[in-house]
Design a protein around this motif. Structure first.
Motif, PDB file in Angstrom:
ATOM      1  N   ILE A 370     100.078   7.043   7.023  1.00 46.63           N
ATOM      2  CA  ILE A 370      99.146   6.004   7.476  1.00 46.63           C
ATOM      3  C   ILE A 370      99.184   4.767   6.562  1.00 46.63           C
ATOM      4  CG2 ILE A 370      96.704   5.423   7.780  1.00 46.63           C
ATOM      5  CD1 ILE A 370      97.871   6.998  10.094  1.00 46.63           C
ATOM      6  N   PRO A 371      99.221   4.907   5.209  1.00 47.38           N
ATOM      7  CA  PRO A 371      99.283   3.697   4.377  1.00 47.38           C
ATOM      8  C   PRO A 371     100.487   2.814   4.677  1.00 47.38           C
ATOM      9  CG  PRO A 371      98.719   5.604   3.033  1.00 47.38           C
ATOM     10  CD  PRO A 371      99.103   6.130   4.379  1.00 47.38           C
ATOM     11  N   ALA A 372     101.569   3.411   5.166  1.00 47.44           N
ATOM     12  CA  ALA A 372     102.776   2.630   5.450  1.00 47.44           C
ATOM     13  C   ALA A 372     102.625   1.760   6.686  1.00 47.44           C
ATOM     14  CB  ALA A 372     103.969   3.566   5.624  1.00 47.44           C
ATOM     15  N   ILE A 373     101.734   2.137   7.601  1.00 52.65           N
ATOM     16  CA  ILE A 373     101.644   1.399   8.870  1.00 52.65           C
ATOM     17  C   ILE A 373     100.330   0.659   9.040  1.00 52.65           C
ATOM     18  CG2 ILE A 373     103.165   3.080   9.985  1.00 52.65           C
ATOM     19  CD1 ILE A 373     100.657   4.166  11.436  1.00 52.65           C
ATOM     20  N   GLU A 374      99.408   0.772   8.089  1.00 53.48           N
ATOM     21  CA  GLU A 374      98.067   0.241   8.314  1.00 53.48           C
ATOM     22  C   GLU A 374      98.046  -1.267   8.517  1.00 53.48           C
ATOM     23  OE1 GLU A 374      95.595   1.232   5.033  1.00 53.48           O
ATOM     24  OE2 GLU A 374      96.900   0.336   3.532  1.00 53.48           O
ATOM     25  N   ASN A 375      99.022  -1.994   7.944  1.00 51.21           N
ATOM     26  CA  ASN A 375      99.078  -3.443   8.136  1.00 51.21           C
ATOM     27  C   ASN A 375     100.265  -3.835   9.009  1.00 51.21           C
ATOM     28  OD1 ASN A 375      96.794  -4.160   6.557  1.00 51.21           O
ATOM     29  ND2 ASN A 375      97.994  -3.761   4.715  1.00 51.21           N
ATOM     30  N   HIS A 376     100.688  -2.918   9.859  1.00 43.72           N
ATOM     31  CA  HIS A 376     101.852  -3.151  10.714  1.00 43.72           C
ATOM     32  C   HIS A 376     101.478  -2.852  12.157  1.00 43.72           C
ATOM     33  CE1 HIS A 376     105.975  -2.336  12.286  1.00 43.72           C
ATOM     34  NE2 HIS A 376     106.271  -3.340  11.494  1.00 43.72           N
ATOM     35  N   GLU A 377     102.205  -3.440  13.095  1.00 41.44           N
ATOM     36  CA  GLU A 377     101.906  -3.252  14.513  1.00 41.44           C
ATOM     37  C   GLU A 377     101.975  -1.792  14.946  1.00 41.44           C
ATOM     38  OE1 GLU A 377     106.492  -4.274  15.936  1.00 41.44           O
ATOM     39  OE2 GLU A 377     104.861  -5.666  16.352  1.00 41.44           O
ATOM     40  N   THR A 379     100.439   0.578  13.746  1.00 38.73           N
ATOM     41  CA  THR A 379      99.102   1.191  13.694  1.00 38.73           C
ATOM     42  C   THR A 379      98.400   1.082  15.048  1.00 38.73           C
ATOM     43  OG1 THR A 379      97.128   1.376  12.319  1.00 38.73           O
ATOM     44  CG2 THR A 379      97.786  -0.838  12.916  1.00 38.73           C
ATOM     45  N   SER A 380      98.632  -0.020  15.785  1.00 33.79           N
ATOM     46  CA  SER A 380      98.048  -0.157  17.122  1.00 33.79           C
ATOM     47  C   SER A 380      98.720   0.808  18.096  1.00 33.79           C
ATOM     48  CB  SER A 380      98.202  -1.591  17.620  1.00 33.79           C
ATOM     49  OG  SER A 380      97.510  -2.491  16.778  1.00 33.79           O
ATOM     50  N   MET A 381     100.012   0.942  17.950  1.00 33.93           N
ATOM     51  CA  MET A 381     100.772   1.876  18.795  1.00 33.93           C
ATOM     52  C   MET A 381     100.252   3.304  18.614  1.00 33.93           C
ATOM     53  SD  MET A 381     104.900   2.351  18.599  1.00 33.93           S
ATOM     54  CE  MET A 381     105.798   3.513  19.631  1.00 33.93           C
ATOM     55  N   LEU A 382     100.024   3.687  17.350  1.00 35.56           N
ATOM     56  CA  LEU A 382      99.518   5.033  17.072  1.00 35.56           C
ATOM     57  C   LEU A 382      98.082   5.187  17.560  1.00 35.56           C
ATOM     58  CD1 LEU A 382      99.884   7.814  15.806  1.00 35.56           C
ATOM     59  CD2 LEU A 382      99.171   6.827  13.614  1.00 35.56           C
ATOM     60  N   GLY A 383      97.245   4.172  17.320  1.00 31.34           N
ATOM     61  CA  GLY A 383      95.843   4.254  17.732  1.00 31.34           C
ATOM     62  C   GLY A 383      95.684   4.456  19.226  1.00 31.34           C
ATOM     63  N   GLU A 384      96.489   3.763  20.007  1.00 35.90           N
ATOM     64  CA  GLU A 384      96.384   3.899  21.455  1.00 35.90           C
ATOM     65  C   GLU A 384      96.968   5.224  21.938  1.00 35.90           C
ATOM     66  OE1 GLU A 384      97.785   0.259  23.228  1.00 35.90           O
ATOM     67  OE2 GLU A 384      96.358  -0.930  22.044  1.00 35.90           O
ATOM     68  N   TRP A 385      97.954   5.738  21.207  1.00 36.25           N
ATOM     69  CA  TRP A 385      98.443   7.089  21.528  1.00 36.25           C
ATOM     70  C   TRP A 385      97.333   8.116  21.303  1.00 36.25           C
ATOM     71  CZ3 TRP A 385      98.542  11.618  18.907  1.00 36.25           C
ATOM     72  CH2 TRP A 385      99.263  12.679  19.483  1.00 36.25           C
ATOM     73  N   VAL A 386      96.590   7.977  20.197  1.00 37.96           N
ATOM     74  CA  VAL A 386      95.500   8.899  19.875  1.00 37.96           C
ATOM     75  C   VAL A 386      94.449   8.896  20.988  1.00 37.96           C
ATOM     76  CG1 VAL A 386      93.530   9.272  18.322  1.00 37.96           C
ATOM     77  CG2 VAL A 386      95.807   8.849  17.373  1.00 37.96           C
ATOM     78  N   ILE A 387      94.096   7.704  21.467  1.00 40.18           N
ATOM     79  CA  ILE A 387      93.072   7.624  22.511  1.00 40.18           C
ATOM     80  C   ILE A 387      93.562   8.296  23.798  1.00 40.18           C
ATOM     81  CG2 ILE A 387      91.780   6.016  23.973  1.00 40.18           C
ATOM     82  CD1 ILE A 387      91.791   4.091  21.526  1.00 40.18           C
ATOM     83  N   ARG A 388      94.808   8.078  24.163  1.00 37.19           N
ATOM     84  CA  ARG A 388      95.348   8.724  25.371  1.00 37.19           C
ATOM     85  C   ARG A 388      95.340  10.250  25.241  1.00 37.19           C
ATOM     86  NH1 ARG A 388      98.997   4.306  24.948  1.00 37.19           N
ATOM     87  NH2 ARG A 388      98.739   2.856  26.695  1.00 37.19           N
ATOM     88  N   ARG A 389      95.778  10.739  24.067  1.00 37.50           N
ATOM     89  CA  ARG A 389      95.817  12.182  23.881  1.00 37.50           C
ATOM     90  C   ARG A 389      94.398  12.765  23.841  1.00 37.50           C
ATOM     91  NH1 ARG A 389      99.664  15.721  22.271  1.00 37.50           N
ATOM     92  NH2 ARG A 389     100.900  14.329  23.605  1.00 37.50           N
ATOM     93  N   ALA A 390      93.465  12.044  23.233  1.00 39.06           N
ATOM     94  CA  ALA A 390      92.072  12.517  23.193  1.00 39.06           C
ATOM     95  C   ALA A 390      91.495  12.595  24.606  1.00 39.06           C
ATOM     96  CB  ALA A 390      91.225  11.590  22.318  1.00 39.06           C
ATOM     97  N   CYS A 391      91.851  11.637  25.461  1.00 38.60           N
ATOM     98  CA  CYS A 391      91.399  11.685  26.860  1.00 38.60           C
ATOM     99  C   CYS A 391      91.936  12.939  27.558  1.00 38.60           C
ATOM    100  CB  CYS A 391      91.871  10.439  27.607  1.00 38.60           C
ATOM    101  SG  CYS A 391      90.990   8.921  27.183  1.00 38.60           S
ATOM    102  N   ALA A 392      93.210  13.232  27.318  1.00 41.02           N
ATOM    103  CA  ALA A 392      93.811  14.416  27.949  1.00 41.02           C
ATOM    104  C   ALA A 392      93.119  15.683  27.476  1.00 41.02           C
ATOM    105  CB  ALA A 392      95.303  14.464  27.621  1.00 41.02           C
ATOM    106  N   ASP A 393      92.816  15.773  26.173  1.00 38.26           N
ATOM    107  CA  ASP A 393      92.138  16.966  25.639  1.00 38.26           C
ATOM    108  C   ASP A 393      90.708  17.067  26.170  1.00 38.26           C
ATOM    109  OD1 ASP A 393      94.392  17.707  24.258  1.00 38.26           O
ATOM    110  OD2 ASP A 393      93.781  16.737  22.389  1.00 38.26           O
TER     111      ASP A 393
END
Length: 577
Positions: A370-377, A379-393
């Motif tokens: 996470i520290p490697a991507i926190e100031n990189h685009e 992080t948005s890609m990962l965040g939106e993946w998390v929301i999609r997977r959370a919806c599925a669960d």
């Protein structure tokens, strides 16, 4: 010389015409029987005429060919070296006006070309924002100077400097102010280097032709990315003072900047690589200094680290690329940690925590990437993946009769991106889920260090139906006036504060005051890091709304969480019975 040879022939032939006419005249006189002229007496004028003809041909050939040969030599020099040299102004008395004009025109053209070359070099080798040498410049200079250092058995150090929390400046004050800050920091670092080495690092010898062979290796400070700088220090200039210079840079970046509010916690993470110990080429040094810098970031930022075996071989750029591929290849997985209602002891909701399940390395905790991507685009890609997977669960749980609200952590860059609220609304509703079942967690640092933007984003989220939690409350410098303006739904009190609850009476007072303040603001309180029954009992006594920590459950993959939830509900039912 080829031009001059043909001119010799031409003017030699031309100058022979008087000799031919003189010979013809003399022959006519001899044939006419003129006694005053003897055949042998013609040798002298004929020889004199030939000498004059030769001299005239040489003089005329030289006058015409010499400027042309100098221009030819200048063009040959340009083709070989890429440099245009003006012609030296020679003014022979018999040089035709046309040739004088040709020389002047050539010199004017040469000067225009040299000006264009200087401008191209500035664009290619200097950064427009800071005026510092660019990435290309330091790469070429580094390769040139490493070769010289290797031949002399000397060392060098490369510092990779990344400005911490710089995005706050851009987000709060705009990119124009961000550029001013970069110029200011670049000048500060340059002053430190010049003070320690006696040589400016922003005006190195950037001529890369053979004539620089005698130039000694020199310091170079370059801007190599958005908020990234590289500092090259050879042994003859600054290597011995490398530690002192790095410490001074660390202090100078964190010092106040005129015109910038002091609540912006700028700092820098510095990675270092040594030549030849850590690499024999400049790209190797850059990569390994980047690796060392990443480990500073991972360890909490604002520090200095030299490359070593323990840092590994993966650079920041490579790690970001690997995370992107992991998302695309579905190597990420959500683990869930329960939140327990303090009053009923029931599972009230869960927090989604991302893990990277690497095909070879197994489960990788977020602290490693996470520290490697926190100031990189990414992080948005990962965040939106998390929301999609959370919806599925969430949909899967509903099918099993498990009604579970989910809290999702959102990184600063993602939260502050344009259209964030609308994008996640679209994701959640397209999956057939209710936004009211989601809680968006943002850190205290993100929410309290900005001004209008977080408030408007939080309001947008709440109007859509999302709940908003302030995560890690108590870790930073909590701004109570800003807290009253933000109107968040939940305060999540930082785990280290919970850990001191049973050992420090003052911490208990602070905790109780925070719970009472949150209640007065209409907020829930969640205590993180609950690890003992004693801590859980005190938190219930203080009136905390929800409890979360290893005392109840570790983060679990979805199937393991389902089993844990069923077992816990069964145990709770048995206790009631």
């Amino acid at each position: 010389m080829r031009i001059r040879f043909w001119l010799y022939l031409f003017f030699g032939a031309l100058s022979m015409l008087p000799v031919i006419f003189l010979g013809a005249w003399a022959q006519n006189r001899i044939d006419a029987g003129a006694g005053a002229i003897a055949g042998s007496s013609m040798l002298v004028p004929t020889s004199f005429s030939l000498a004059v003809a030769a001299l005239v041909s040489i003089l005329l050939s030289h006058l015409i060919s010499e400027p042309m040969e100098r221009m030819q030599a200048a063009f040959r020099h340009f083709l070989e070296t890429g440099e245009v040299a003006p012609l030296t102004q020679k003014r022979p008395p018999f040089l035709p006006a046309e040739q004088r004009e040709l020389e002047s025109s050539f010199n004017a053209m040469a000067e225009n070309l040299r000006s264009a070359q200087r401008e191209l070099a500035r664009l290619a080798y200097f950064d427009d924002v800071t005026g510092l040498p660019s990435r290309d410049a330091v790469n070429r200079l580094g390769e040139r100077d490493l070769s010289k250092l290797a031949n002399s058995g000397m060392e060098a150090v490369l510092f990779f400097i990344d400005i911490d929390n710089f995005k706050e400046i851009n987000d709060t004050h705009g990119h124009q102010t961000g550029d001013q800050v970069l110029r200011y920091l670049g000048a500060r670092i340059a002053d430190i280097v010049e003070l320690n080495t006696g040589q400016s690092p922003v005006k190195p010898d950037l001529s890369f032709d053979a004539r620089t062979g005698k130039a000694a290796p020199s310091p170079c400070l370059a801007r190599i990315g958005g908020d990234e700088f590289a500092l090259f220090l050879p042994e003859n200039r600054g290597f011995a003072q490398k530690d002192a210079i790095a410490e001074q840079i660390l202090d100078s970046v964190s010092a106040a900047i005129p015109g910038i509010p002091s609540n912006h916690s700028l700092g820098c993470s510095i990675g270092a690589a040594i030549f030849p110990e850590n690499g024999l080429t400049f790209p190797e040094l850059i990569k390994r200094a980047d690796v060392a810098m990443y480990h500073v970031k991972k360890s909490g930022k604002s520090g200095i680290r030299y490359y070593g075996m323990e840092t590994g071989e993966v650079s920041l750029a490579e790690l970001r690329s690997s995370v992107q591929k992991a998302i695309e290849n579905d190597e990420m997985e959500l683990f869930y940690q329960a939140k327990i209602d303090a009053a009923s002891n029931a599972v009230s909701s869960v927090e989604a925590l991302v893990r990277w399940v690497h095909p070879q390395k197994g489960v990788i905790n977020p602290g490693h990437f996470i520290p490697a991507i926190e100031n990189h685009e990414t992080t948005s890609m990962l965040g939106e993946w998390v929301i999609r997977r959370a919806c599925a669960d969430m949909k899967s749980w509903e099918a099993q009769g498990m009604k579970m609200n989910i809290a999702v952590n959102i990184a600063t860059r993602h939260f502050m991106s344009d259209g964030f609220a609308e994008r996640i609304r679209s994701i959640v509703t397209s999956q057939g889920c209710d936004p009211g079942r989601f809680e968006i967690e943002v850190t205290e640092e993100t929410a309290l260090s900005r001004y209008d933007e977080p408030s408007s984003t939080i309001s947008e989220l709440q109007q859509i139906g999302f709940k908003v939690a302030l995560d890690d409350y108590g870790r930073g410098y909590s701004n109570l006036s800003r807290l009253s303006e933000l109107r968040v739904d939940t305060l999540k009190i930082d785990g280290p504060l919970t850990a001191r609850l049973t050992r420090d009476r003052r911490t208990r007072v602070i905790f109780e005051a925070t719970v009472n303040m949150a209640r007065g603001l209409g907020c829930k309180t969640v205590a993180e890091g609950v690890e003992t029954a004693e801590e859980a009992a005190i938190l219930r006594e203080l009136g905390c709304t929800e409890l979360q920590g290893f005392y109840f459950s570790t983060p679990l993959p979805v199937e393991s969480f389902n089993n844990w939830w069923r077992n816990r509900n069964r145990q709770q039912a048995e206790l009631v019975a």
